[in-house]
Design an enzyme around this catalytic site. Structure first.
Site, PDB file in Angstrom:
ATOM      1  N   HIS A  43       8.821 -26.755   8.725  1.00 47.25           N
ATOM      2  CA  HIS A  43       9.037 -25.197   8.873  1.00 47.25           C
ATOM      3  C   HIS A  43      10.295 -24.874   9.466  1.00 47.25           C
ATOM      4  CE1 HIS A  43       7.818 -25.967  13.458  1.00 47.25           C
ATOM      5  NE2 HIS A  43       8.425 -24.904  13.533  1.00 47.25           N
TER       6      HIS A  43
ATOM      7  N   ASP B 297       4.686 -31.722   8.928  1.00 46.35           N
ATOM      8  CA  ASP B 297       5.481 -30.915   9.268  1.00 46.35           C
ATOM      9  C   ASP B 297       6.798 -31.561   9.730  1.00 46.35           C
ATOM     10  OD1 ASP B 297       6.383 -28.446   9.697  1.00 46.35           O
ATOM     11  OD2 ASP B 297       5.805 -27.990  11.670  1.00 46.35           O
TER      12      ASP B 297
ATOM     13  N   SER C 168      11.652 -26.125  17.894  1.00 42.07           N
ATOM     14  CA  SER C 168      11.120 -26.919  16.840  1.00 42.07           C
ATOM     15  C   SER C 168      11.894 -27.889  16.151  1.00 42.07           C
ATOM     16  CB  SER C 168      10.456 -25.831  15.675  1.00 42.07           C
ATOM     17  OG  SER C 168       9.492 -25.239  16.244  1.00 42.07           O
TER      18      SER C 168
END
Length: 358
Positions: free
Chosen positions: A108, A138, A212
């Site tokens: 992402h 992911d 992230s």
């Protein structure tokens, strides 16, 4: 939400504890215990941070919102085709796993990026190519072309990680650049509704937007997780962060590096947990079998309770799905099942998981 009364009660409990402890003799702790109470992460941070990178992305988004004054005019089509595309910038984190320039991050983070730039801790900026991505976990693998070998960090074993152990999270929160935060492993095997491969490490190390794709280290400087999500009503750290475990991520990254994509095993069955009552025999019960699927060809039926795969116990439906997914398509596995009260074994040739599979 705690009330004023509950806060007041907790305050009395704390004060009472202090008063009670004051009456007890204070015994000196051994020097080793004092040193082990709170670790010093300075040496660890200095060692691993050169391999932690910032990732800047540039992507295009199509805007379908046409200004009211252009609707129904010849300019509407022009707007949709030309003016309706906007450049969007984003940022995230990553880490180098190979001195040749392979960088791990979250899927992402890179998304549908048209341009990706990796920034090293010394300020060097390198354009990156997306080698491959995997939606279900992911994860994404990038490649940069450095002039010299880059510092890299090793994978660790998430399976050997224990609740309560110290961890260090590194990344690029709020675009601030290289940042470290520390905490402990709060829980393992968390399911947060992200997908069929949920198996997150939960930590209270501060993780914020921009973290992230960054690494979660154990005290040995090994990557045991990839920081992926936070639980927060304010979009900032609330002490509950989630990392994809290294044991899951490493296999995915190896496939992306080798093939540019991830191929997973698939049976074509819908399953639910079986035997959730205390003391009951546990497994995964077949709720449905897709037509012309590997399971259908092998003779699996609705109501079968799957107990083991190649002799290894499968006590939940999620465990079964994850175990089948890592089997190379085309390989034959042996399922132990319970049918009409009798245990038996059946051989199934695993198929290739279709993109639409749940």
């Amino acid at each position: 939400m705690p009330t004023a009364r509950s806060f007041a009660a907790s305050r009395r409990l704390v004060l009472g504890g202090l008063l009670a402890s004051a009456a007890l003799p204070l015994l000196p702790r051994p020097a080793a215990a004092q040193r082990g109470a709170l670790p010093d992460f300075a040496d660890l941070a200095e060692r691993v941070m050169p391999a932690v990178v910032n990732i800047a992305v540039l992507s295009e988004q199509t805007t379908t919102q046409v200004p009211p004054e252009l609707r129904g005019t010849p300019f509407e089509r022009y707007f949709r085709e030309r003016r309706g595309r906007q450049q969007v910038q984003g940022a995230g984190s990553g880490f180098i796993v190979d001195p040749a320039g392979y960088v791990v991050t979250n899927n992402h983070v890179v998304g549908n990026a048209t341009r990706v730039v990796v920034s090293l801790q010394d300020g060097t900026e390198l354009p990156a190519r997306v080698v491959g991505t995997d939606d279900l976990t992911d994860l994404a693998l990038l490649r940069v072309e450095p002039r010299a070998a880059l510092p890299a960090v090793p994978w660790g074993s998430s399976a050997s990680t224990r609740v309560g152990q110290w961890v260090l999270a590194c990344g690029n929160p709020f675009g601030l650049g290289g940042t470290v935060t520390s905490g402990i492993v709060s829980a393992r095997g968390r399911e947060i509704g992200a997908g069929p491969f949920d198996d997150f490490i939960q930590t209270d190390a501060a993780i914020n937007p921009g973290n992230s794709g960054g690494p979660l280290f154990n005290v040995a400087g090994e990557v045991i997780g990839i920081n992926t999500a936070i639980f927060s009503p304010t979009n900032a750290s609330a002490g509950i962060g989630f990392a994809t475990p290294s044991d899951l991520a490493r296999g995915v990254i190896d496939q992306l590096r080798r093939d540019g994509r991830v191929e997973r095993g698939w049976l074509g069955i819908a399953v639910l947990d079986y035997g959730t009552e205390p003391g009951a025999r546990r497994g995964a019960q077949v709720q449905g079998v897709e037509r012309n699927s590997p399971a259908a060809r092998a003779g699996l039926r609705q109501g079968d309770v799957l107990l083991a795969l190649n002799g290894e116990r499968m006590e939940t439906s999620r465990t079964l799905i994850r175990s089948v997914s890592i089997v190379p398509p085309g390989q034959t596995i042996r399922l132990t099942l319970l049918r009409d009260g009798r245990q038996q074994e059946i051989a199934v040739q695993v198929g290739r998981r279709p993109p639409s599979a749940s």
